[in-house]
Design an enzyme around this catalytic site. Structure first.
Site, PDB file in Angstrom:
ATOM      1  N   ASP A 146      37.888  30.704  40.600  1.00  0.00           N
ATOM      2  CA  ASP A 146      38.192  29.903  39.401  1.00  0.00           C
ATOM      3  C   ASP A 146      37.398  28.595  39.400  1.00  0.00           C
ATOM      4  OD1 ASP A 146      39.306  28.577  41.491  1.00  0.00           O
ATOM      5  OD2 ASP A 146      41.334  28.488  40.690  1.00  0.00           O
ATOM      6  N   SER A 191      45.530  24.009  49.251  1.00  0.00           N
ATOM      7  CA  SER A 191      45.673  25.408  48.823  1.00  0.00           C
ATOM      8  C   SER A 191      44.610  26.318  49.433  1.00  0.00           C
ATOM      9  CB  SER A 191      45.613  25.508  47.292  1.00  0.00           C
ATOM     10  OG  SER A 191      44.413  24.934  46.817  1.00  0.00           O
ATOM     11  N   HIS A 238      38.760  27.570  43.909  1.00  0.00           N
ATOM     12  CA  HIS A 238      39.275  28.320  45.057  1.00  0.00           C
ATOM     13  C   HIS A 238      38.334  29.444  45.460  1.00  0.00           C
ATOM     14  CE1 HIS A 238      42.938  26.454  43.336  1.00  0.00           C
ATOM     15  NE2 HIS A 238      43.212  26.272  44.614  1.00  0.00           N
TER      16      HIS A 238
END
Lengths: 266, 266
Positions: free
Chosen positions: B204, B15, B207
């Protein structure tokens, strides 16, 4: 090693396109919303007009190897082609970038013909096209920006002139049945139809700032959604499975679950 | 219609890579500085670990058609491959994403082997590789972010655990002579080596935010410049002529001046 396993959106244009990855530009936003579905290929050429793009587009469309019909099905395709010119063609004569209005229209038609005509060596029946108009010019802001350069430069664009090129894009789109994103109109409306208020969307009277690019992304997004819903990211799936699908099914079966699939759900 | 006429940089990861076009991320910045020189192909797969990426990478490297040796020279190549994993492999067991440290190292070696070994069906001698370590986790920030979700989620990452995976990337890079971007170390240093100060770079706890991605871009940029100067954008030229070269030469000769050329000046 080949680079592409996903189909693509190609952005063909001038500096407005070339700058599309900067300033949270429309290319970056498209690449993000289409991630894992289609690649975004930026073919923006700063300073180019439609005369110069014609020989370049032929080469851009070059197919690197001959594929059999069976193989051809697996070659990644340009599904969407966004054509965005006029900002330089509209440079008033005697500027060398100037392309007369009639030839500008004819050049746009040639670009469309190259992709859409079965007689074209670059015929690409799977490619859908969107035309975009140049944004409106803020003449006074442009003049200030040019005069601030070192060495000082002369004013090289004009509000009224660019308006005519934007109209020409609209005419070609209508005649050729290609959807048009009327950025000229949308940005002019957003500026309250006052030339001096265009400063809110432009960096130098000609190029877009982050707010201007946001309008480009939103309008292009809507145009794709309405005209080519199959190719809108909301209606596509990732080429490889999402991790939550792997986890929800059975992580031990990942070899099976990660097989490439079509981005277009049945 | 084929999509590529330029060589490419491929970003392979999870991600952190997939999000690289958002927030002025490192993919958007790379695509901008390499514009008209190399395309940036984002192959980031949110949630993926190195177990799952192996079968996907084989398919990503799929060559869509057989080219003769002569044609092969004209097929766009992946010149730079950036491999960035560990953030999900380091999910503590019993999380299904967890990959034990030894297998993580072995998986990274398999990815390198696929590209670098003449015995690999995906052998790509023109591809240069950069490894990146996962960024450090801010455990407390991560726990807060997980507990704020609806439905509430449990803490799923750990500072110390991810540190070991970052070290493992460094070890593999050293053993295999592949340059490593030590993002773990750079971000931890930038946070004054205080876990709680990592909040400055993370959204968070796991990330990256815009500031975190700026570090990624800067460090990757330096690593390419030092290790693969030929493939650094400063040392390349555009595949098609710049407009000022057309204007400075002779605009009437644009057919000749717009011929495709190598991005690597002689």
């Amino acid at each position: 090693m080949a680079a592409t396993v996903q189909d693509a959106i190609m952005l063909l244009g001038d500096s407005l396109t070339q700058g599309g990855y900067e300033l949270n530009g429309f290319a970056a936003k498209l690449a993000h919303v289409y991630n894992r579905k289609m690649d975004v290929i930026n073919r923006g050429f700063s300073g180019y007009n439609t005369d110069w793009i014609l020989p370049v587009f032929e080469q851009v469309l070059y197919t690197p190897c001959f594929a059999t019909q069976h193989e051809q099905q697996h070659v990644p395709k340009v599904r969407l082609l966004v054509i965005w010119f006029g900002a330089n063609d509209a440079a008033p004569p005697p500027k060398d970038q100037h392309v007369p209005l009639d030839r500008f229209r004819a050049n746009l038609r040639k670009l469309l013909w190259m992709v859409r005509s079965p007689e074209s060596p670059r015929y690409s029946p799977d490619t859908r096209i969107v035309l975009m108009t140049p944004p409106p010019v803020n003449t006074a802001q442009r003049e200030r920006a040019q005069r601030a350069k070192s060495p000082l430069k002369e004013l090289d664009r004009d509000f009224e002139m660019t308006r005519r090129y934007a109209e020409a894009v609209g005419e070609v789109g209508q005649q050729e049945s290609v959807p048009v994103v009327d950025l000229w109109g949308k940005l002019y409306d957003a500026a309250g139809r006052k030339e001096e208020s265009l400063e809110e969307f432009l960096t130098d009277g000609l190029h877009l700032n982050e707010k201007g690019y946001a309008v480009v992304f939103n309008e292009l997004d809507k145009t794709i959604k309405v005209n080519y819903p199959k190719y809108h990211y909301d209606n596509m799936q990732s080429v490889f499975a999402y991790s939550f699908d792997i986890l929800a099914n059975n992580p031990d079966k990942y070899m099976e679950l990660t097989k490439k699939r079509s981005a277009f759900p049945e």
